[in-house]
Design a protein around this motif. Structure first.
Motif, PDB file in Angstrom:
ATOM      1  N   ALA A  78      45.773  41.731  44.318  1.00 11.45           N
ATOM      2  CA  ALA A  78      45.577  42.672  43.209  1.00 11.45           C
ATOM      3  C   ALA A  78      44.318  42.335  42.415  1.00 11.45           C
ATOM      4  O   ALA A  78      43.608  43.234  41.947  1.00 11.45           O
ATOM      5  CB  ALA A  78      46.799  42.669  42.297  1.00 11.45           C
ATOM      6  N   GLU A  79      44.019  41.048  42.277  1.00 11.02           N
ATOM      7  CA  GLU A  79      42.813  40.642  41.545  1.00 11.02           C
ATOM      8  C   GLU A  79      41.536  41.069  42.255  1.00 11.02           C
ATOM      9  O   GLU A  79      40.478  41.185  41.627  1.00 11.02           O
ATOM     10  CB  GLU A  79      42.812  39.124  41.343  1.00 11.02           C
ATOM     11  CG  GLU A  79      43.821  38.638  40.315  1.00 11.02           C
ATOM     12  CD  GLU A  79      43.800  37.130  40.171  1.00 11.02           C
ATOM     13  OE1 GLU A  79      43.266  36.450  41.084  1.00 11.02           O
ATOM     14  OE2 GLU A  79      44.316  36.621  39.157  1.00 11.02           O
ATOM     15  N   GLN A  80      41.617  41.304  43.555  1.00  6.86           N
ATOM     16  CA  GLN A  80      40.427  41.714  44.312  1.00  6.86           C
ATOM     17  C   GLN A  80      40.137  43.207  44.169  1.00  6.86           C
ATOM     18  O   GLN A  80      39.072  43.677  44.579  1.00  6.86           O
ATOM     19  CB  GLN A  80      40.598  41.388  45.805  1.00  6.86           C
ATOM     20  CG  GLN A  80      41.105  39.994  46.126  1.00  6.86           C
ATOM     21  CD  GLN A  80      40.356  38.900  45.402  1.00  6.86           C
ATOM     22  OE1 GLN A  80      39.128  38.821  45.471  1.00  6.86           O
ATOM     23  NE2 GLN A  80      41.092  38.048  44.700  1.00  6.86           N
ATOM     24  N   VAL A  81      41.082  43.954  43.611  1.00 10.88           N
ATOM     25  CA  VAL A  81      40.908  45.406  43.443  1.00 10.88           C
ATOM     26  C   VAL A  81      40.000  45.639  42.237  1.00 10.88           C
ATOM     27  O   VAL A  81      40.418  45.501  41.088  1.00 10.88           O
ATOM     28  CB  VAL A  81      42.269  46.106  43.244  1.00 10.88           C
ATOM     29  CG1 VAL A  81      42.065  47.605  43.018  1.00 10.88           C
ATOM     30  CG2 VAL A  81      43.178  45.860  44.445  1.00 10.88           C
ATOM     31  N   THR A  82      38.765  45.989  42.504  1.00  9.75           N
ATOM     32  CA  THR A  82      37.772  46.084  41.420  1.00  9.75           C
ATOM     33  C   THR A  82      37.351  47.511  41.087  1.00  9.75           C
ATOM     34  O   THR A  82      36.790  47.751  40.022  1.00  9.75           O
ATOM     35  CB  THR A  82      36.510  45.287  41.798  1.00  9.75           C
ATOM     36  OG1 THR A  82      36.011  45.766  43.051  1.00  9.75           O
ATOM     37  CG2 THR A  82      36.818  43.802  41.913  1.00  9.75           C
ATOM     38  N   PHE A  83      37.612  48.474  41.978  1.00 11.19           N
ATOM     39  CA  PHE A  83      36.987  49.786  41.791  1.00 11.19           C
ATOM     40  C   PHE A  83      37.521  50.633  40.633  1.00 11.19           C
ATOM     41  O   PHE A  83      36.770  51.441  40.077  1.00 11.19           O
ATOM     42  CB  PHE A  83      37.070  50.603  43.099  1.00 11.19           C
ATOM     43  CG  PHE A  83      38.438  51.142  43.416  1.00 11.19           C
ATOM     44  CD1 PHE A  83      38.815  52.407  42.985  1.00 11.19           C
ATOM     45  CD2 PHE A  83      39.343  50.402  44.160  1.00 11.19           C
ATOM     46  CE1 PHE A  83      40.071  52.916  43.281  1.00 11.19           C
ATOM     47  CE2 PHE A  83      40.601  50.900  44.461  1.00 11.19           C
ATOM     48  CZ  PHE A  83      40.968  52.162  44.018  1.00 11.19           C
ATOM     49  N   PRO A  84      38.795  50.512  40.213  1.00 11.92           N
ATOM     50  CA  PRO A  84      39.246  51.463  39.184  1.00 11.92           C
ATOM     51  C   PRO A  84      38.697  51.192  37.786  1.00 11.92           C
ATOM     52  O   PRO A  84      38.719  52.075  36.935  1.00 11.92           O
ATOM     53  CB  PRO A  84      40.777  51.293  39.189  1.00 11.92           C
ATOM     54  CG  PRO A  84      41.103  50.531  40.427  1.00 11.92           C
ATOM     55  CD  PRO A  84      39.907  49.690  40.702  1.00 11.92           C
ATOM     56  N   PHE A  85      38.202  49.977  37.536  1.00 12.57           N
ATOM     57  CA  PHE A  85      37.836  49.607  36.170  1.00 12.57           C
ATOM     58  C   PHE A  85      36.460  48.951  36.116  1.00 12.57           C
ATOM     59  O   PHE A  85      36.013  48.329  37.077  1.00 12.57           O
ATOM     60  CB  PHE A  85      38.866  48.631  35.588  1.00 12.57           C
ATOM     61  CG  PHE A  85      40.282  49.119  35.675  1.00 12.57           C
ATOM     62  CD1 PHE A  85      40.736  50.122  34.835  1.00 12.57           C
ATOM     63  CD2 PHE A  85      41.161  48.590  36.614  1.00 12.57           C
ATOM     64  CE1 PHE A  85      42.034  50.588  34.913  1.00 12.57           C
ATOM     65  CE2 PHE A  85      42.469  49.044  36.706  1.00 12.57           C
ATOM     66  CZ  PHE A  85      42.904  50.052  35.851  1.00 12.57           C
TER      67      PHE A  85
END
Length: 325
Positions: A78-85
């Protein structure tokens, strides 16, 4: 470097999680916007938005992940998910102003405590920062909507294949839809009706169609609005049409104020009758406005007007005027 996918191995199998807006499916997009809406209401944390996203992509049920290793792995993904913010630092990101493009991009996506090999990370970790939703991308995320299980309405088209942008919206359609961005929830059916109008666009027809679109779920209407807002942001920050929003509010800043007036001025300039101009493709319309603004700057310069006076006349900053000249 920010990767478009999050790739990992589990039990000898390679998996990949999309990490850009453009790579989402309609289902993932709608679900993510739903969670972002809950976050905006204070009902969901940013961390849980990311966790839910990973679980949806992978088909996992969070409540079934009980062991500490499984939860730790999920947290890491989840920490690797960068695109929404994006991350917002004080004073309009003042601390990032002198960074090169790639480093700045990393700092805008990855929290400072996770930045590695970047000198400014320690300084940034001492700064207060907030997260903002990244609403800038160029993709039609909701290609069609269905009403009452039998009426299907196709979306406006956005195509970026072959490194060329095309869009099916007319100038009038775009202007009227853009005027509703940031409006109240009860205006969302009208916005959707404008954007998903099934025939040759008509303001009156869209207004009538909006009564049907009232029956759409709020989540779907919100996703439609977010998608259009992101496309508008993309047009005016990532393309040559950025020039049209550089001007302060003056008589030349056609996009900022008086968009309809600017549209009808094209008819006065001999580019067709009002009916024809209203139905002009939005990208053609913006290209004409951009050319008119550039021609104005060059004409004033040819008339020996000083750059500071050109800036006052057009609302454009000096550095933009220098680029044009």
């Amino acid at each position: 470097m920010l990767n478009p996918t999050i790739d990992f191995m589990a039990k000898g199998v390679q998996y990949s999680i999309p990490n850009t807006w453009e790579s989402l499916t309609p289902y993932l997009f709608r679900s993510l916007i739903h969670d972002i809406s809950l976050m905006a209401q204070g009902k969901l944390s940013i961390a849980m938005v990311r966790v839910n996203y990973v679980c949806r992509v992978m088909g996992w049920q969070l409540k079934k992940i009980k062991d500490s290793d499984g939860l730790a792995n999920l947290t890491w993904l989840a920490e690797q998910v960068t695109f929404p913010f994006t991350i917002v630092y004080p004073d309009n990101d003042a601390a990032l102003q002198d960074l090169d493009f790639e480093t700045r991009k990393l700092c805008k996506r990855i929290p400072p405590h996770r930045l590695t090999g970047i000198t400014i990370a320690r300084y940034l970790s001492k700064q207060p920062y907030n997260y903002a939703v990244d609403s800038c991308f160029c993709k039609q995320q909701i290609p069609a909507i269905r009403i009452d299980d039998d009426e299907l309405y196709s979306a406006y088209n956005i195509d970026t294949s072959f490194n060329r942008l095309t869009c099916s919206l007319t100038a009038l359609q775009f202007i009227e839809a853009r005027s509703l961005i940031g409006g109240s929830l009860d205006q969302l059916p009208l916005l959707a009706a404008i954007l998903y109008y099934p025939e040759q666009y008509s303001s009156d027809g869209a207004h009538a169609l909006a009564h049907k679109f009232v029956n759409l779920p709020t989540d779907e209407l919100t996703a439609i609005a977010f998608n259009f807002q992101a496309f508008v942001n993309y047009l005016f920050t990532k393309t040559e049409f950025k020039l049209l929003t550089e001007a302060k509010n003056t008589k030349e800043s056609a996009i900022s104020t008086g968009a309809l007036e600017s549209l009808y001025n094209l008819s006065s300039d001999g580019l067709g009758d009002v009916y024809t101009v209203e139905r002009m493709n939005i990208l053609q319309y913006l290209a004409i406005l951009r050319k008119k603004l550039i021609d104005t700057v060059r004409s004033l310069h040819s008339a020996k007007m000083e750059k500071i006076d050109i800036a006052n006349e057009t609302g454009l900053p000096i550095y933009i005027i220098n680029d044009i000249l």
